[in-house]
Scaffold this motif. Structure first.
Motif, PDB file in Angstrom:
ATOM      1  N   ASP A   1       0.837  -1.188   0.000  1.00 22.61           N
ATOM      2  CA  ASP A   1       0.000   0.000   0.000  1.00 22.61           C
ATOM      3  C   ASP A   1       0.881   1.250   0.000  1.00 22.61           C
ATOM      4  O   ASP A   1       2.094   1.190   0.180  1.00 22.61           O
ATOM      5  N   GLY A   2       0.242   2.384  -0.207  1.00 24.10           N
ATOM      6  CA  GLY A   2       0.989   3.621  -0.366  1.00 24.10           C
ATOM      7  C   GLY A   2       1.717   4.082   0.882  1.00 24.10           C
ATOM      8  O   GLY A   2       2.799   4.645   0.794  1.00 24.10           O
ATOM      9  N   LYS A   3       1.120   3.851   2.061  1.00 24.83           N
ATOM     10  CA  LYS A   3       1.791   4.260   3.293  1.00 24.83           C
ATOM     11  C   LYS A   3       3.117   3.528   3.452  1.00 24.83           C
ATOM     12  O   LYS A   3       4.100   4.102   3.927  1.00 24.83           O
ATOM     13  N   TYR A   4       3.126   2.281   3.063  1.00 30.31           N
ATOM     14  CA  TYR A   4       4.359   1.502   3.133  1.00 30.31           C
ATOM     15  C   TYR A   4       5.338   1.950   2.051  1.00 30.31           C
ATOM     16  O   TYR A   4       6.516   2.198   2.322  1.00 30.31           O
ATOM     17  N   MET A   5       4.856   2.108   0.834  1.00 36.92           N
ATOM     18  CA  MET A   5       5.716   2.483  -0.281  1.00 36.92           C
ATOM     19  C   MET A   5       6.334   3.859  -0.077  1.00 36.92           C
ATOM     20  O   MET A   5       7.524   4.067  -0.301  1.00 36.92           O
ATOM     21  N   ARG A   6       5.501   4.785   0.365  1.00 44.73           N
ATOM     22  CA  ARG A   6       5.940   6.175   0.427  1.00 44.73           C
ATOM     23  C   ARG A   6       6.630   6.522   1.736  1.00 44.73           C
ATOM     24  O   ARG A   6       7.661   7.197   1.759  1.00 44.73           O
ATOM     25  N   ASP A   7       6.068   6.073   2.850  1.00 44.81           N
ATOM     26  CA  ASP A   7       6.550   6.512   4.164  1.00 44.81           C
ATOM     27  C   ASP A   7       7.142   5.399   5.020  1.00 44.81           C
ATOM     28  O   ASP A   7       7.617   5.661   6.124  1.00 44.81           O
ATOM     29  N   GLY A   8       7.098   4.156   4.541  1.00 45.29           N
ATOM     30  CA  GLY A   8       7.622   3.057   5.341  1.00 45.29           C
ATOM     31  C   GLY A   8       6.765   2.713   6.543  1.00 45.29           C
ATOM     32  O   GLY A   8       7.245   2.119   7.501  1.00 45.29           O
ATOM     33  N   ILE A   9       5.482   3.082   6.498  1.00 38.34           N
ATOM     34  CA  ILE A   9       4.570   2.800   7.609  1.00 38.34           C
ATOM     35  C   ILE A   9       3.927   1.428   7.401  1.00 38.34           C
ATOM     36  O   ILE A   9       3.286   1.176   6.382  1.00 38.34           O
ATOM     37  N   VAL A  10       4.117   0.538   8.378  1.00 40.63           N
ATOM     38  CA  VAL A  10       3.623  -0.827   8.303  1.00 40.63           C
ATOM     39  C   VAL A  10       2.654  -1.084   9.449  1.00 40.63           C
ATOM     40  O   VAL A  10       2.950  -0.793  10.607  1.00 40.63           O
ATOM     41  N   SER A  11       1.484  -1.627   9.116  1.00 42.84           N
ATOM     42  CA  SER A  11       0.488  -2.026  10.105  1.00 42.84           C
ATOM     43  C   SER A  11      -0.154  -3.321   9.617  1.00 42.84           C
ATOM     44  O   SER A  11       0.190  -3.831   8.538  1.00 42.84           O
ATOM     45  N   VAL A  12      -1.105  -3.845  10.387  1.00 42.95           N
ATOM     46  CA  VAL A  12      -1.783  -5.062   9.938  1.00 42.95           C
ATOM     47  C   VAL A  12      -2.521  -4.819   8.623  1.00 42.95           C
ATOM     48  O   VAL A  12      -2.736  -5.741   7.832  1.00 42.95           O
ATOM     49  N   GLU A  13      -2.913  -3.565   8.369  1.00 43.21           N
ATOM     50  CA  GLU A  13      -3.583  -3.255   7.108  1.00 43.21           C
ATOM     51  C   GLU A  13      -2.644  -3.386   5.913  1.00 43.21           C
ATOM     52  O   GLU A  13      -3.097  -3.519   4.774  1.00 43.21           O
ATOM     53  N   THR A  14      -1.340  -3.362   6.155  1.00 46.57           N
ATOM     54  CA  THR A  14      -0.380  -3.619   5.080  1.00 46.57           C
ATOM     55  C   THR A  14      -0.611  -5.007   4.491  1.00 46.57           C
ATOM     56  O   THR A  14      -0.605  -5.195   3.269  1.00 46.57           O
ATOM     57  N   ASP A  15      -0.825  -5.981   5.365  1.00 46.17           N
ATOM     58  CA  ASP A  15      -1.094  -7.346   4.903  1.00 46.17           C
ATOM     59  C   ASP A  15      -2.481  -7.473   4.288  1.00 46.17           C
ATOM     60  O   ASP A  15      -2.684  -8.270   3.360  1.00 46.17           O
TER      61      ASP A  15
END
Length: 397
Positions: A223-237
């Motif tokens: 997702d974009g939060k991971y791609m752009r900011d490196g933010i990882v949560s359960v919603e990443t999965d």
């Protein structure tokens, strides 16, 4: 004296990796895990006929790791994963990623949707992990086109179940964060098993996310939060399982506009007529440069998929090889495909994002569903128009 220096080097490497593995076991599971057997390099070579090509099964992109079959006196069938030490060290991940993989694999070995870890070998430059073997093991990447619709739904359920286990079975949620088909193996019974925990992270108590570096592969599943900011949560999965579901339905490595257009028209995304088609549907212009990287275009692609579904054109969305084997599609199968696609779009949306446990429940419902409630598997998210999809499928970017 070269042999002596090499022996000392191997011993040092083994001690360093052993210490790092202990750190990972303490951090991930408070030192509590299933037993881990430590194999010598001699035992591995004997089990695999010196990692002979005849024992080679398949490789993941031919550089991250390779898989071999083998056997020992106590294990008549084993599956061995050889990490590419040089490649990992170039990324600065060699010790940490391998040891994290071993530690978490040992934690989840009792679950049917993970490969069961036997142990590891710390000596060689390319470290090795040893799993219980099965009669047959195939990478999902290599056999996706062979899978019938029923199997594809079950694969999605199996992997969602594995991810739900990571999210809920431990004091702190674990986020897998690098889901893609190369990490999924199918056994002889068609049960999907997840492996590869090198990039798995835990969410600290009291927090809902962590910030990490972005791994180098699997971008379409991020997702974009991971791609752009490196933010990882359960919603990443959750986002990743949504994208995997679309691959399972579509049959391509990437479910994107150019491939769908090419299938329908035989033309490339750069053709003016294709751009006009997209503009007519979405009311917005599109650039043919870096389509996968553009956040708005990702959202509009989902809108376009919904448009096709509303027009009853599932044959333009679903894998043509799968459809050819199915012959005539029943109303029940068509309803399942629509529900499956709608659930995948809920997973990659920003609105009413389901938990992984909810995704598992919905996938079970879809598999046993008939024509009722086909376009909205849970009744939780109703979309009345392509515009609703455009506003709701904000792909969290």
């Amino acid at each position: 004296m070269d042999w002596w220096r090499e022996k000392k080097k191997k011993k040092k490497r083994k001690l360093e990796r052993g210490a790092k593995l202990l750190e990972e076991l303490i951090e991930c599971c408070d030192g509590k895990s299933n037993p881990i057997k430590f194999f010598s390099l001699h035992q591995i070579r004997k089990a695999t006929n010196n990692l002979n090509d005849s024992n080679y099964v398949f490789g993941l992109s031919h550089f991250y790791c390779a898989w071999y079959t083998g056997k020992t006196e106590s294990h008549p069938m084993i599956l061995i994963k050889r990490h590419n030490g040089l490649f990992l060290s170039l990324l600065g991940l060699e010790q940490g990623s391998f040891c994290r993989d071993v530690a978490i694999s040992s934690m989840v070995s009792g679950h049917k949707n993970f490969l069961k870890l036997v142990g590891c070998c710390l000596e060689p430059e390319d470290p090795l992990m040893v799993y219980h073997g099965v009669k047959k093991h195939d990478s999902l990447d290599s056999i996706i086109s062979e899978q019938p619709w029923r199997n594809r739904m079950k694969i999605a359920e199996d992997i969602a179940t594995a991810l739900a286990y990571l999210h809920t079975a431990f004091p702190r949620p674990f986020v897998y964060r690098t889901l893609f088909p190369g990490h999924i193996l199918l056994d002889a019974d068609g049960v999907a098993k997840l492996s590869g925990f090198s990039y798995c992270v835990s969410i600290p108590k009291g927090e809902t996310f962590v910030k990490v570096y972005s791994s180098y592969y699997g971008d379409i599943y991020k997702d974009g939060k991971y791609m752009r900011d490196g933010i990882v949560s359960v919603e990443t999965d959750v986002y990743a399982i949504g994208m995997l579901m679309q691959k399972l339905l579509n049959g391509f490595s990437e479910v994107w506009l150019d491939q769908l257009f090419h299938r329908i028209t035989g033309k490339k995304i750069s053709d003016d007529s294709i751009i006009e088609r997209f503009h007519r549907i979405t009311g917005k212009k599109i650039s043919d440069d870096s389509i996968i990287e553009n956040e708005d275009q990702r959202r509009h692609i989902q809108n376009w998929l919904f448009e096709l579904m509303e027009e009853g054109r599932m044959d333009d969305i679903a894998d043509p090889k799968m459809l050819e084997k199915m012959g005539e599609i029943s109303e029940e199968e068509l309803s399942q495909m629509k529900a499956f696609l709608m659930l995948s779009q809920r997973c990659i949306s920003e609105v009413e994002v389901p938990t992984m446990v909810e995704v598992v429940k919905e996938l079970k419902k879809i598999q046993r569903s008939t024509k009722n409630n086909s376009s909205s598997p849970s009744g939780e998210t109703q979309f009345e128009s392509p515009q609703d999809i455009a506003s709701s499928s904000q792909t969290r970017l």
